[in-house]
Scaffold this active site. Structure first.
Site, PDB file in Angstrom:
ATOM      1  N   ASP A  40       0.848  -1.192   0.000  1.00  0.00           N
ATOM      2  CA  ASP A  40       0.000   0.000   0.000  1.00  0.00           C
ATOM      3  C   ASP A  40       0.881   1.238   0.000  1.00  0.00           C
ATOM      4  O   ASP A  40       2.033   1.199   0.459  1.00  0.00           O
ATOM      5  CB  ASP A  40      -0.912   0.012   1.231  1.00  0.00           C
ATOM      6  N   TYR A 159     -12.577   6.204 -14.355  1.00  0.00           N
ATOM      7  CA  TYR A 159     -12.780   5.031 -13.503  1.00  0.00           C
ATOM      8  C   TYR A 159     -13.429   3.902 -14.295  1.00  0.00           C
ATOM      9  O   TYR A 159     -13.001   2.741 -14.227  1.00  0.00           O
ATOM     10  CB  TYR A 159     -13.655   5.422 -12.317  1.00  0.00           C
ATOM     11  N   LYS A 163     -11.771   0.178 -15.079  1.00  0.00           N
ATOM     12  CA  LYS A 163     -12.374  -1.060 -14.571  1.00  0.00           C
ATOM     13  C   LYS A 163     -12.787  -1.979 -15.709  1.00  0.00           C
ATOM     14  O   LYS A 163     -12.728  -3.207 -15.573  1.00  0.00           O
ATOM     15  CB  LYS A 163     -13.542  -0.734 -13.643  1.00  0.00           C
TER      16      LYS A 163
END
Length: 258
Positions: A40, A159, A163
């Site tokens: 992360d 986005y 995706k």
């Protein structure tokens, strides 16, 4: 009696493991017996997840940095290999939303940022992990896509495009390595109670209104908890899903069925 599919002895890299779906997935993988590498950008959050897993008796390692940077990818894979001997499982979960700005006004900077984090980063990490999986002739990759990867009105254009890209990448990997002992599937969550929406620029009012009919339909079905998505990831990573490859699994309460 409910049982957790076993992941005993397997090493899993989970991106975005500092919070939300990634954190829940890291915990569930550890409880199922996997050794977990939490990757992360958020150092404090990643270390917290690792500390929690260790406190519960699991084995975990945090590696932090920008996963769209090839140098960080190289370090992540090197540290995983040096510490644990390689990776059996990869969960590409880390991602960001966009501002939902209408396509005619999306900036180059927003487009490039979302593509870099949501699509380029998981590709780079997958490419780096694949040689290890190919050598050992087994591996499982689970990508976290989105309802926005199944339709055109569940997110802004950046986005949505990324995706859809994750969906395509998932199917391409499954086709390419179907005979090599490597499975690749994706989860397409609907609305989930995480902090992903707080990590981006403010939502554009015009874009929000344009998308409202579709977004409100999904939220009306219900907002999932991160653990509910993580449970799907555990199943897909386990031998219980041995014959599932190239599938995109909606985890959206039925939104995709509407």
């Amino acid at each position: 009696m409910t049982t957790i599919p076993g992941l005993d002895g397997r090493v899993a890299i989970i991106t975005g493991g500092a919070s939300g779906i990634g954190r829940a997935t890291a915990h569930q993988f550890a409880r199922a017996g996997a050794t977990v590498v939490v990757a992360d950008l958020n150092h404090e959050g990643a270390e917290k997840t690792v500390a929690e897993i260790s406190r519960d008796g699991g084995d975990a390692l945090a590696v932090t940095g920008d996963l769209s940077d090839p140098a960080i990818i190289e370090r992540l894979v090197a540290e995983t290999t040096q510490r644990f001997g390689g990776a059996d499982l990869l969960v590409n979960n880390a991602g960001v939303t966009d501002s939902k700005t209408p396509p005619a006004r999306v900036s180059d900077a927003e487009w490039e940022r979302v593509v870099r984090i949501n699509l380029t980063a998981p590709f780079l990490l997958t490419r780096a992990v694949l040689p290890h999986m190919l050598r050992q002739e087994h591996g499982v990759i689970v990508n976290v896509a989105s309802e926005a990867g199944l339709r055109g009105g569940a997110g802004g254009i950046a986005y949505t495009a990324t995706k859809h890209g994750v969906v395509g990448m998932t199917k391409s990997l499954a086709a390419a390595y179907r005979m090599a002992g490597i499975r690749t599937n994706a989860i397409a969550p609907g609305a989930v109670r995480t902090n992903i929406g707080t990590s981006t620029t403010p939502v554009d009012p015009e874009g929000r209104d344009l998308l409202a009919p579709v977004l409100e339909m999904g939220i009306g079905i219900g907002v999932a908890e991160a653990n509910e998505i993580a449970s799907v990831a555990v199943f897909l990573a386990s031998d219980a899903a041995a014959n599932i490859n190239g599938a995109i699994i909606p985890a959206d309460g039925g939104w995709a069925a509407l």
